[in-house]
Design an enzyme around this catalytic site. Structure first.
Site, short mmCIF file in Angstrom:
data_model
loop_
_atom_site.label_atom_id
_atom_site.label_comp_id
_atom_site.label_asym_id
_atom_site.label_seq_id
_atom_site.Cartn_x
_atom_site.Cartn_y
_atom_site.Cartn_z
N LYS A 22 0.98 -1.10 -0.48
CA LYS A 22 0.12 0.22 0.15
C LYS A 22 0.97 1.86 -0.25
CE LYS A 22 -3.26 -0.45 2.80
NZ LYS A 22 -4.69 -0.40 2.56
N ARG A 92 -3.51 3.01 8.27
CA ARG A 92 -3.71 1.60 7.63
C ARG A 92 -2.60 0.77 7.53
NH1 ARG A 92 -6.45 5.19 4.19
NH2 ARG A 92 -8.91 4.54 3.57
N GLY A 101 -6.02 -10.97 7.11
CA GLY A 101 -6.04 -11.56 8.10
C GLY A 101 -5.45 -9.94 9.16
N MET A 103 -5.49 -6.02 10.60
CA MET A 103 -5.53 -4.65 11.21
C MET A 103 -5.94 -3.75 9.79
SD MET A 103 -5.47 -2.14 13.66
CE MET A 103 -5.03 -0.84 12.15
N ARG A 336 -3.79 -1.26 -6.02
CA ARG A 336 -2.64 -2.23 -6.63
C ARG A 336 -3.30 -3.16 -7.12
NH1 ARG A 336 -5.92 -4.95 -0.41
NH2 ARG A 336 -7.51 -4.57 -2.15
N HIS A 454 -4.42 -40.65 4.78
CA HIS A 454 -4.63 -41.09 4.08
C HIS A 454 -5.89 -40.96 3.08
CE1 HIS A 454 -6.69 -44.73 1.31
NE2 HIS A 454 -5.05 -45.21 1.40
N SER A 762 14.92 -40.55 -6.57
CA SER A 762 13.76 -39.84 -6.28
C SER A 762 13.16 -39.62 -4.91
CB SER A 762 12.46 -40.77 -6.91
OG SER A 762 11.59 -40.72 -6.37
N CYS A 829 8.83 -37.36 -5.24
CA CYS A 829 8.09 -38.51 -5.74
C CYS A 829 6.51 -38.19 -4.49
CB CYS A 829 7.79 -38.67 -6.06
SG CYS A 829 8.81 -40.27 -4.73
N TYR A 849 12.98 -33.96 -12.48
CA TYR A 849 11.85 -33.50 -12.36
C TYR A 849 10.96 -33.44 -10.94
CZ TYR A 849 11.47 -38.42 -11.16
OH TYR A 849 11.44 -40.51 -10.48
#
Lengths: 875, 875
Positions: A22, A92, A101, A103, A336, A454, A762, A829, A849
């Site tokens: 801001k 502000r 979240g 003020m 903004r 799960h 991996s 993975c 990857y």
């Protein structure tokens, strides 16, 4: 001396880190010559200093604030607390990233018993002045001093009753004076002192309240969900007040330079005359659309349109602006980059490229990968959703929306879906044997378990919507009912769940299918062109693999073979294998499983065509496959011609104190090499079969849970002996690779050794996280909330890789592994593979990857592209 | 080309690594001019080459062997397989360290159908020749070819029956010829080929058998127990045969230069005339003492005494020698540093210093620290033990010997001991609530669990003897009986257990108390002078602390406060604390515990005087403290005025999937800071109390299971706020330290951060091992045996620190921690702290101290001294 306070004209948009979003934009607009009320910004460094000093604002900062104040007073030609023409300010918060979240705002600061009279005289509007003052007392008391809001609301209600009026606006100036007196009494009763009359005291109090709000519970939760570090701190903006509520030539509004829902290029917004910001939000009066301003106030409208266009062109992005008109004069209070839906984000990014305003790479950076989820899953019909009221809220465990009748067991779900019903599976928690029912259901709702339970993991893999850990639900298994509060639901009732918000609704809410637009493909095309990290998928079935391929997966990074053994026609052979008392018995049962497993692999190879497929060998502890209830054990004993006691004894023998740290992973293959032999045969025979049909599959066999090179060597020897024999027997030429998961800390620590045998790595970051931190994801759920609350953890280490600890092991392993084997392919993975910040980390440490569940593949592609661009730019 | 074969005259004692112990010493004796039969050694490198080549002896090695053979034949003037004067050899294994698990000896190699006649003619003793041949066939078939021994024994028995004789010696030369024919038939039936007639084939077969025996099960177990790496390999010694069984002027014997039981300086040994080595062992004839040789054969005796003295002086250590007399001529077949009892080891070392033969430092190196155990615990009376027969064998989990009547529960044990009985506690496995009963018992015997099970760890801590994991025992809880095989025992029966061997005996075997001699103190004094590593103890009670101080502990490295809460008068308050639903309720229960805990600490401080005391805060998961049986829950509910369902629900809520990875350690203090407050108060008040009495205690508070700096910071803040307030209230000047366990991999990985808050580190290597390997010690027991068998692990990572993986983390943590805080004290308090090889590792990575159970303190002191000496010598 460090500079903690910047006048708006001293800053600019590039100093976002210091001035907050801001503040930086107010400075930028000021310097662009736009009509911005005078003011200054207290820096984010002042906030971190405040915390370093033990939550105290030090004298240096206070001095600088008052100095800034003096300069702004001079510009405005007004004085704080002046009895004739008092200087009033808004205060502000404004962090580097927008943070709902915290003020938000205190208006009218500077009013006191004296200056309020000045304001009344000056404006000739005492009612206005007293209304400003009572609003200020209310806000200040609540936000700065923590006085309970309801005290004030009660007093307003009492006064309205006494005066026999219904609306606040019906209260007269005298009524408001009375209200002010009563408000001050409330303040005195609660705080033990009078409401502060010194505007400087008010100001420092307000600044401190903004700093404090950086660490309130909501802000911490928001930061955790959005990967914002707690160390950033917030800035504070102190700005000269302008009033939209000074009569009919005054007003206030918000507008976007493009439609934030669709991305369409048109000015979009609304305003309200004679109102302050909060009135627009309160919804008492219906705001007008921005187009109407053109008719009622064409000059201001034109000025605003010009400013809006300049701002969009200046920032090269859609702007979200706040403005106030004070007695016909336009003031800009904020601009903004506007929040937008996923669809709008993509359209705007693609349009801006077409308009020549940004490059393709910039467009790629403009879309938050996490947002894509919404485009890939069905959502509730927006209108129908507006009318619905959530009855409970759980964790948003797998995105999308679904509705159906309630089913309480997986078997029931499977059966009813076969019979043509649509069901939501509702369980305390799910377990591997529920897989089939989970796949059949429209959505999954569990009472227990977190984001990595799960149910959550499997649902995300399937792209099925899931709300997990919805503790408000009480299931009565006997009656086949569930209750939420005082409402009871049976298997005949519909419910609807939203896996993106965690909300649960009674009744059926219609859903609309996800639609992927041409813009999406365009953007992803740009992303694919720039990224260097490949994206594979975790898939256990051909269906999953095909879905992932559609989403752009470049191979399978993880096929969990164990999931294949829970199917109805296999579990019995699996169980016979497990309770076998001799190698021969075990081989017999494995021989039944082998052709089934081979056919699974054929399906996967065919789905992935020329892309690589990594097959992980059996991993979970064996007791996961066997029944534990006496009745089920009896049934299995009958089936196997065993006596109950013997079988129960065998099953009890499988019990483990810490299954996560027990007999699983490659330890199974070491103790029962015949399992690895069977799986190898299935892998190799499947590859031979599809290669005969013209594919060129090079299977990658992955040995899980290796912690010691000799473990890997042992299993590798079993696998390659079996594979080589088979290849020779078939007289074909087939290549294959044997690699390992790096998921045990010791594997990462000895990666130089491990790489002597492993042809690829991996990272199994789920287990690696568990073992590196020493807590299991199931058990940690009990205390992680307290850890967030006490600011020990900022994010869930099971969702976003801990780059400091776990990441250190990963970096070591990649480096040491490649020292032994320079061309070593390294991937990830774990569940983390689809998390954008983790994807960036994986890019940075040089992985080849990432692999994630099918529905996260596009997210990973975009995140990988962003990482590549950032990396390029930082060089 | 690598040299794989060394003639004895080519080697010397310094080449033990290459030639093995036996080979190096044969070479040394040869070069000292002693009468050693000609021969050569095949090196340990040939053995490792054999394994590298896939268990094949390559042609190069074979060629070198035959070349060596040729040279030795030339010296002996005989030829392999010669029909007139055949060259015969013995083939013996010989590793770098003496290894009883391996193949020992093949004698008479070179005999075949032709050469046996030559031997018969040459010696004029056909019976002798045929006996040699039949022994050779028997040994070779069994050891080299794996033919079942019993086949041959059966044939001997059959033949004796046919001939109607009782003793082997009664068989005639012709009988033996017949026996040879039958033996060869057995060989043919079993192997499908004839018994090898070519001595060269016999020789290579024998060499290969020695190589193979390096990796048989017994050898692997022995290596694991003795920290011998599998990579060493064994050498093979091929030596010209000399015969002790060529009539009455021949003989064979063994002797020690000092008494191996007591250490007394005198020639000690026995021999047998007209015998080969195996006859001395077989025990058919009673051997004569070495002194008798003086009378029967004074010249040989004198020659032998001279050789023995030269050898002891040469090696500066007590020698264990084998010799053979062939027709009145003495031959030395082996010398080595003799095995000895702990008592003898100490006496010999101290005596050798007095004799000026070795330095004090060398004396310190001469005693195996592990041996000291035997000096510190009661042992069975040697004579009584000889008569006893073990009925079962478990793991030697905690040394010492004990006997008593059987008790099946801890409560019963406590009660019966109070009533004056001596009991052995027999349990399936023990758990923390058994502590009192375990302490009361003479010894502990468990059916399940390994060397690091609860029973084993606690017993070692208490110095109580324990046999764990004795799977032969079946407990019948209902009848209060146990059975082993077909024997059943009741609570009225005595049993005796030996925690140093794992053996279990029926009936009562009397024990003798441990006695620590003056030599022990002398040696330990030398050790203490040279070591730099301090030795502390793990002690939870003043009794343990006092015992440890007697053994030389220099402080307490680990006081596990939770052990204090299981006592009868405390567990109830503990349970109320755990199931409390509000902070107030929890505090109330904690207030009851606090003074008790304070008194515990007073006791510990007083026991340790000026030495440091490290107190670890509450660590285990809370469910360990609550009852789980419905009846016990009901009892607790009654006591607490709660209804059963509520309490059961609370207790069920404490269930964890993986307790090791759950809500424990500092996570408890984070969620319930009031527990840390209570413990801090107890620690500080206790210190204030004893310091008033003249001590100068600086308590060291240890926060367990830290994985993240903010966790530690949070708990540290709670502790120091509480401590500082208390110190101020008492108006005293008390210093204290707050440190942490390094037991979670992430703590080691982020040690630079952790050291910002931690004033000391203590490695909790039990947990660190579990998490680094990803297996729990309880669950790993199921597969570790297979891991040893398949040569994946060589030693138990819970007994000896894994220096490669876990050790890497430890090194990193010490280095990184000291970069942040150069004076950081680092110690180890896991079970490993008493393991000599781990102690050496701890010295090498720069730890300040090791902490171990009281009875291992002397072991650690000696090991630390040895590490310091080796370290000094390597520089």
């Amino acid at each position: 001396m460090k500079k903690f306070v910047y006048l708006f004209e001293e800053g600019d948009a590039s100093r976002r880190d210091l001035l907050g979003g801001k503040g930086a934009n107010l400075a930028e607009m000021t310097n662009l010559g736009m009509p911005v009320p005078y003011g200054f910004t207290v820096t984010t460094e002042a906030c971190t200093q405040y915390y370093d000093d033990g939550e105290k604002i030090n004298q240096d900062i206070i001095d600088q604030i008052f100095e800034g104040l003096k300069k702004v007073e001079a510009k405005a030609g007004k004085k704080f607390g002046d009895k004739n023409d008092p200087f009033l300010v808004s205060v502000r918060s404004g962090a580097r990233a927008s943070m709902p979240g915290m003020m938000d705002t205190i208006l009218n600061l500077g009013l006191n018993d004296v200056s309020v009279e000045g304001l009344a005289n000056l404006t000739g509007n005492p009612r206005f002045a007293y209304d400003c003052y009572r609003r200020f007392i209310q806000m200040y008391s609540d936000v700065v001093m923590g006085v309970n809001k309801s005290f004030f609301e009660k007093i307003i209600d009492e006064l309205k009753e006494e005066k026999n009026v219904k609306l606040d606006t019906e209260l007269t100036a005298d009524d408001l004076k009375e209200l002010i007196a009563r408000f001050k009494q409330v303040y005195r009763d609660d705080q033990g002192v009078d409401f502060p009359q010194d505007p400087k005291v008010q100001l420092i109090g307000a600044v401190e309240a903004v700093f404090r709000s950086w660490n309130n519970d909501r802000a911490i939760v928001y930061r955790r969900m959005n990967d914002i570090p707690g160390s950033w701190g917030t800035a504070v903006n102190v700005q000269s007040m302008v009033f939209g509520n000074m009569g009919d030539t005054s007003g206030t509004g918000v507008a976007f330079t493009r439609d934030p829902s669709t991305g369409e290029k048109r000015l979009y917004g609304e305003y309200l005359m004679n109102a302050q910001g909060e009135d627009v939000v309160a919804g008492v009066r219906t705001p007008q659309t921005i187009d109407q301003l053109k008719e009622t106030n064409p000059e201001v409208y034109e000025q605003f349109v010009n400013i809006a266009n300049s701002l969009e062109n200046h920032y090269c992005d859609m702007q979200d602006m706040e403005f106030t008109i004070e007695r016909g004069k336009l003031f800009m209070l904020q601009t903004r980059n506007g929040k937008r839906t996923a669809q709008a984000a993509i359209k705007i990014a693609v349009d801006l490229v077409a308009e020549g305003k940004i490059t393709e790479e910039e467009a790629v950076l403009r879309v938050d990968p996490k947002q894509l989820d919404a485009l890939l899953h069905p959502q509730f019909d927006a209108k129908a959703l507006k009318a619905a009221q959530a009855i409970a809220t759980g964790l948003p465990a797998s995105p999308g929306a679904a509705c159906g009748k309630i089913a309480f067991t997986a078997e029931e779900a499977t059966a009813r879906v076969k019979a043509g019903e649509k069901v939501i599976l509702v369980r305390l928690e799910t377990s591997p044997e529920d897989i089939e029912g989970m796949a059949a259901s429209e959505g999954i709702l569990t009472v227990r378990g977190g984001m990595t339970s799960h149910a959550a993991v499997v649902a995300r893999g399937m792209g099925t919507c899931c709300v997990a850990g919805c503790g408000d639900i009480v299931i009565n298994e006997e009656n086949m009912t569930m209750s939420i509060g005082d409402k009871t639901f049976t298997t005949d009732d519909y419910i609807s769940i939203d896996g993106s918000t965690g909300k649960v609704y009674a009744g059926a809410i219609p859903t609309v299918e996800a639609s992927i637009s041409g813009d999406f493909d365009t953007l992803m095309g740009w992303a694919d062109r720039v990224r260097t990290l490949k994206v594979r998928t975790n898939a256990d079935t051909p269906q999953d693999a095909i879905q992932a391929a559609k989403f752009g997966a470049q191979g399978i990074g993880l096929c969990r073979t164990e999931h294949m053994f829970f199917a109805e026609d296999r579990i019995s052979a699996m169980r016979r294998m497990i309770v076998a008392s001799t190698v021969e018995e075990r081989r017999e049962a494995l021989d039944v499983l082998q052709p089934m497993q081979r056919d699974d692999f054929i399906g996967l190879y065919e789905a992935m065509g020329s892309y690589p497929v990594v097959i992980r060998f059996l991993d979970p502890p064996l007791h996961e496959f066997v029944p534990h209830k006496d009745s089920e054990i009896q049934a299995l004993a009958d089936e196997m011609n065993l006596d109950f006691a013997t079988l129960k004894n065998t099953i009890d023998g499988l019990h483990e104190f810490n299954p996560m740290l027990g007999h699983r992973g490659c330890r199974l293959a070491v103790t029962y090499p015949e399992i690895a032999e069977m799986q190898t045969k299935a892998v190799i025979e499947a590859a031979i079969a599809v290669n005969k049909k013209g594919l060129n599959v090079v299977p990658e066999i992955m040995i899980p849970l290796v912690g010691e090179i000799k473990e890997l060597k042992y299993v590798k020897d079993v696998v390659s002996a079996t594979a080589d024999k088979l290849i020779k027997e078939h007289g074909v030429d087939l290549k294959y690779q044997i690699g390992t998961m790096i998921e045990v800390p010791r594997a990462a620590l000895t990666a130089d050794e491990i790489a002597k045998e492993a042809e690829f790595f991996s990272f199994g970051t789920n287990d690696l996280t568990q073992m590196t931190f020493g807590f299991s994801r199931d058990d940690a759920a009990k205390f992680l909330d307290i850890y967030y609350k006490k600011k020990i953890f900022e994010s869930d280490p099971f969702a976003k890789v801990d780059q400091i600890g776990v990441g250190k092991l990963m970096k070591m392993a990649v480096k040491d592994g490649r020292e032994t084997r320079p061309q070593l392919t390294c991937g990830i993975c774990g569940e983390h593979g689809g998390d954008p910040s983790t994807v960036e980390f994986c890019h940075n440490i040089g992985l080849n990857y990432v692999s994630c569940s099918p529905y996260r593949v596009p997210i990973a592609r975009l995140a990988a592209a962003q990482a590549a661009i950032k990396d390029k730019r930082s060089k």
